[in-house]
Scaffold this motif. Sequence first.
Motif, short mmCIF file in Angstrom:
data_model
loop_
_atom_site.label_atom_id
_atom_site.label_comp_id
_atom_site.label_asym_id
_atom_site.label_seq_id
_atom_site.Cartn_x
_atom_site.Cartn_y
_atom_site.Cartn_z
N ARG A 199 -12.28 -2.50 3.24
CA ARG A 199 -12.97 -3.07 2.07
C ARG A 199 -12.90 -4.59 2.03
O ARG A 199 -13.85 -5.24 1.60
CB ARG A 199 -12.33 -2.54 0.77
N SER A 234 0.83 -1.21 0.00
CA SER A 234 0.00 0.00 0.00
C SER A 234 0.87 1.26 0.00
O SER A 234 1.90 1.32 0.67
CB SER A 234 -0.92 0.00 1.22
N ILE A 240 -3.24 5.67 5.21
CA ILE A 240 -4.68 5.89 5.08
C ILE A 240 -5.27 5.00 3.99
O ILE A 240 -6.38 4.47 4.13
CB ILE A 240 -5.00 7.38 4.85
N GLU A 241 -4.52 4.80 2.91
CA GLU A 241 -5.02 3.89 1.87
C GLU A 241 -5.01 2.45 2.35
O GLU A 241 -5.88 1.65 1.98
CB GLU A 241 -4.19 4.05 0.60
N PHE A 242 -4.03 2.12 3.21
CA PHE A 242 -4.00 0.77 3.75
C PHE A 242 -5.18 0.55 4.70
O PHE A 242 -5.76 -0.54 4.74
CB PHE A 242 -2.67 0.53 4.46
N ARG A 243 -5.53 1.56 5.48
CA ARG A 243 -6.71 1.45 6.33
C ARG A 243 -7.95 1.14 5.50
O ARG A 243 -8.76 0.26 5.85
CB ARG A 243 -6.92 2.74 7.13
N GLU A 244 -8.11 1.86 4.41
CA GLU A 244 -9.28 1.64 3.57
C GLU A 244 -9.25 0.26 2.92
O GLU A 244 -10.30 -0.35 2.69
CB GLU A 244 -9.39 2.74 2.51
N TYR A 245 -8.06 -0.23 2.63
CA TYR A 245 -7.92 -1.60 2.10
C TYR A 245 -8.50 -2.61 3.09
O TYR A 245 -9.27 -3.51 2.70
CB TYR A 245 -6.45 -1.89 1.83
N SER A 266 0.18 4.32 1.24
CA SER A 266 0.07 5.19 2.41
C SER A 266 -0.73 4.50 3.50
O SER A 266 -1.55 3.62 3.22
CB SER A 266 -0.61 6.51 2.04
#
Length: 282
Positions: A225, A213, A217-222, A215
């Motif tokens: 999902r 990932s 924050i993008e990993f959190r959203e991963y 960042s």
Amino acid sequence: MSTTQQQDNSTDRTLKAKHRALWASGDYPAVAAELIPALGPELVTAAGIRPGQLVLDVAAGSGNAAIPAAAVGATVTASDLTPELFDAGRRIAADRRVELEWVEADAEALPFADNGFDVVMSCLGAMFAPHHQATADELVRVCRPGGTIAMINWTPQGFIGQLFATMKPYAAPLPPGAQPAPLWGTEDHVRELFGDNVVDLTFRRQTIRIDQSPSPIEFREYWKRNYGPTIAVYAFNQDRPEQVANLDRDFLAFLETWDQSTDPGRTSYDAEYLLVTATKPA
């Protein structure tokens, strides 16, 4: 059957239905393929799986370990409480030109005969069954005398164990009698579960690097999902916006703290796991 027994059975069926729905949500096959693809082959190597052996993968998911076992020539049964994961597994197996059997099964009550398999293994699967002693007993029961039991389990202190610790204040309470999954990543707990039912019990703590990932924050959203347990925690709080905001904050802080990357646009996490091998006495 007594009223109490009927109630216990009903409670257990409800719990298992929730577990099945949890792992069917999101996209666990993507998580396994994108974040931890090396762990399945590693477990196959650690278990010493050879051509012609009868192998059972318990809580196999989409076959992260079962498919590599079949690829070395073993006769493999992949079992899981959540058969919704099998479609992805069948596609992966077909792409790799291997065949194996897929069976819906509860790790705490496996539908297989005693002493039926040369190797019984589980890669980050059986550890999530809620009743640990029942699961350990089943792993031993279906293994033949002299056969191998092998597991990979997340540790409580490692990245995934601490992800669960971060989510715990926001999660639904565990049902009575259920135990937290990361306990399977502690040597003393595993030793107590297997007791005298195995010999040559060995442990090895290792890490796998997760760096897909760009960042935190993008990993959190991963995770939100794709990963069933994370999806379940957010669903539990969906009617409480303040709690969701707090969870988002704590989740991001956790990912920022654990990120080891110093390169812009990249993250890097070392996730510790416990590799367990044992032999069923002949």
